[in-house]
Design a protein around this motif. Structure first.
Motif, PDB file in Angstrom:
ATOM      1  N   UNK A 215       0.885  -1.096   0.101  1.00 51.73           N
ATOM      2  CA  UNK A 215       0.061   0.011   0.118  1.00 51.73           C
ATOM      3  C   UNK A 215       0.725   1.288   0.038  1.00 51.73           C
ATOM      4  N   UNK A 216       1.834   1.199   0.676  1.00 47.97           N
ATOM      5  CA  UNK A 216       2.835   2.544   0.586  1.00 47.97           C
ATOM      6  C   UNK A 216       3.304   2.593  -0.744  1.00 47.97           C
ATOM      7  N   UNK A 217       3.940   1.709  -1.192  1.00 45.20           N
ATOM      8  CA  UNK A 217       4.556   1.601  -2.611  1.00 45.20           C
ATOM      9  C   UNK A 217       3.390   2.216  -3.559  1.00 45.20           C
ATOM     10  N   UNK A 218       2.390   1.469  -3.474  1.00 46.25           N
ATOM     11  CA  UNK A 218       1.020   2.060  -4.485  1.00 46.25           C
ATOM     12  C   UNK A 218       0.677   3.513  -4.225  1.00 46.25           C
ATOM     13  N   UNK A 342      15.830  14.469   4.752  1.00 49.39           N
ATOM     14  CA  UNK A 342      14.560  13.653   4.689  1.00 49.39           C
ATOM     15  C   UNK A 342      14.470  12.613   5.660  1.00 49.39           C
ATOM     16  N   UNK A 343      15.658  12.194   6.083  1.00 52.93           N
ATOM     17  CA  UNK A 343      15.909  11.118   7.022  1.00 52.93           C
ATOM     18  C   UNK A 343      14.851  11.210   8.135  1.00 52.93           C
ATOM     19  N   UNK A 344      14.370   9.753   8.695  1.00 54.38           N
ATOM     20  CA  UNK A 344      13.315   9.706   9.647  1.00 54.38           C
ATOM     21  C   UNK A 344      12.033  10.289   9.227  1.00 54.38           C
ATOM     22  N   UNK A 345      11.672  10.512   7.857  1.00 50.36           N
ATOM     23  CA  UNK A 345      10.553  11.023   7.406  1.00 50.36           C
ATOM     24  C   UNK A 345       9.810   9.800   6.786  1.00 50.36           C
ATOM     25  N   UNK A 346       8.591   9.894   6.534  1.00 47.68           N
ATOM     26  CA  UNK A 346       7.673   8.823   5.983  1.00 47.68           C
ATOM     27  C   UNK A 346       8.103   8.879   4.664  1.00 47.68           C
ATOM     28  N   UNK A 347       8.340  10.091   3.771  1.00 47.50           N
ATOM     29  CA  UNK A 347       8.956   9.932   2.576  1.00 47.50           C
ATOM     30  C   UNK A 347      10.067   9.103   2.464  1.00 47.50           C
ATOM     31  N   UNK A 348      10.887   9.378   3.085  1.00 48.18           N
ATOM     32  CA  UNK A 348      12.382   8.637   3.045  1.00 48.18           C
ATOM     33  C   UNK A 348      11.925   6.968   3.213  1.00 48.18           C
ATOM     34  N   UNK A 349      11.029   6.324   3.919  1.00 42.93           N
ATOM     35  CA  UNK A 349      10.611   5.003   3.950  1.00 42.93           C
ATOM     36  C   UNK A 349      10.052   4.710   2.865  1.00 42.93           C
ATOM     37  N   UNK A 350       9.085   5.896   2.334  1.00 45.62           N
ATOM     38  CA  UNK A 350       8.386   5.280   1.182  1.00 45.62           C
ATOM     39  C   UNK A 350       9.249   5.168  -0.257  1.00 45.62           C
ATOM     40  N   UNK A 351      10.285   6.085  -0.346  1.00 46.38           N
ATOM     41  CA  UNK A 351      11.092   6.065  -1.439  1.00 46.38           C
ATOM     42  C   UNK A 351      12.023   4.788  -1.335  1.00 46.38           C
ATOM     43  N   UNK A 352      12.358   4.366  -0.145  1.00 45.58           N
ATOM     44  CA  UNK A 352      13.220   3.219  -0.056  1.00 45.58           C
ATOM     45  C   UNK A 352      12.429   1.996  -0.332  1.00 45.58           C
TER      46      UNK A 352
END
Length: 406
Positions: A215-218, A342-352
């Protein structure tokens, strides 16, 4: 910088023992001097590890390059001394001692810092040999004004750091080390303390990721501000510079970080270009700005292992054919980075997660891969460990780096 020449002429080479009474079984440590000593330094690792089914023999040309000034750009900013251990005429051990001047310029809080020297490339027939070699390496570092040792590093933090402490039955993936379990006991027996653990994660890439990750990827795929792209190998130098820029920013506060020199960037680019695949290295852009990357390499060790370290007379052709269209079981993720802000952000995890998923698909479809190894990752890197655990990977190898006051 240069390799330090032996300071004790009477210790150079085998003639050093002439005229001396050497007790049977006594370990004699001498600085490496000349081509024959260099060859002995390299040959030893093949002899001592030949019986280990998990060990991957490095190509001899690369083993020689690693320890040769003028070929390895590490020597441009480091002082290095190699040592051999002998019993009588037999070479029974080896070690490198080195001072990385880029590392000692870093803050002490990041693991290196002023007064910190290193040793590595340890090979020893037994504990007595290992103790004599490590003690000699410590003495050399002390003679150069060092007050602390951080080891093992063979030789840079970016090459093969740490002593294997978990996963001895697993062959190492490309750019990772493999040492006998007994070496860990030898090191601890000399009053070394654990400084940091580096973990590698194993992942079966065939199943889809958990629903939450999907879902995060989508969600990211619907975000017009996000673009995940392959690297462009036709612009190799520019892409390499971009990745190094993100890496230096992302990792600059990490424990053990040492910046790449310009020569090392050029050297790494030339060395890894043959195994770089455009669809295995991703760059994430946000609002048009490159902010993250993920590098994945086909596990070259799978094809190198049966070669025994030799390319000739026929292995060069096998390697060339493999490089044209690699088919592997394992992919290794050696590097991933997100810009610091951007580290520790939701965006960072999403991009990863998006980069991992796209590379996962490509690895299965185009290379026949079934598993991946992610790492190394510092034991206390909460963000990266959380990402690895979220995709159902588990620690399969661990490496220890130790320190000791001199």
């Amino acid at each position: 910088m240069r390799q330090i020449e032996p300071q004790f002429p009477d210790e150079i080479g085998l003639p050093a023992n002439k005229g001396k009474i050497v007790a049977q079984g006594e370990v004699i440590i001498t600085p490496v001097s000349g081509k024959s000593d260099r060859k002995a330094f390299i040959d030893l690792t093949y002899r001592l590890n030949a019986g280990d089914p998990a060990w991957v023999p490095p190509l001899r040309m690369e083993a020689e390059e690693l320890i040769t000034p003028g070929k390895n750009p590490f020597f441009e900013h480091a002082d290095v001394q190699l040592f051999l251990a002998r019993r009588g005429l037999a070479v029974v051990g080896r070690i490198s001692a080195h001072i990385d001047h880029l590392a000692i310029a870093m803050p002490t809080s990041q693991g290196m810092g002023p007064g910190t020297g290193n040793w590595g490339l340890l090979e020893a027939e037994d504990e007595a040999v290992a103790r004599a070699l490590i003690t000699r390496a410590e003495a050399w570092l002390r003679e150069q004004g060092m007050t602390r040792v951080l080891a093992p590093l063979s030789m840079s933090i970016w090459e093969e750091p740490g002593q294997l402490i978990k996963g001895f039955d697993h062959s190492p993936t490309v750019m990772m080390g493999h040492q006998p379990e007994r070496y860990n006991d030898y090191i601890l027996g000399l009053d070394y303390q654990l400084a940091k653990t580096l973990n590698c994660y194993e992942l079966d890439i065939r199943p889809d990721f958990p629903p939450l990750i999907q879902r995060i990827i989508a969600s990211g795929e619907k975000n017009a501000k996000i673009r995940i792209r392959n690297v462009d190998k036709s612009k190799f130098d520019a892409e390499a510079a971009l990745i190094l820029d993100i890496l230096n920013d992302a990792w600059s506060d990490n424990w053990g970080f040492v910046p790449f020199s310009e020569s090392e960037i050029t050297y790494a680019g030339k060395k890894f270009k043959p195994i770089v695949r455009e669809d295995l290295i991703m760059i994430a852009e946000y609002e048009g700005e490159p902010v993250a990357f993920m590098m994945t390499l086909p596990d070259l060790n799978e094809v190198l292992k049966p070669m025994g370290g030799k390319l000739f007379p026929f292995n060069w052709a096998k390697l060339l054919l493999w490089l044209r269209k690699p088919k592997v079981r394992t992919m290794r993720v050696p590097l991933m980075g997100v810009r610091k802000r951007l580290q520790s952000s939701r965006l960072a995890s999403q991009l990863a997660f998006m980069m991992i998923e796209y590379i996962r698909r490509n690895s299965i479809r185009d290379y026949g891969a079934t598993r991946s190894e992610i790492g190394w990752i510092l034991e206390d890197n909460q963000g990266m460990n959380a990402i690895a655990e979220a995709i159902d990977s588990h620690v399969n190898k661990s490496y220890a780096i130790y320190d000791k006051a001199l």
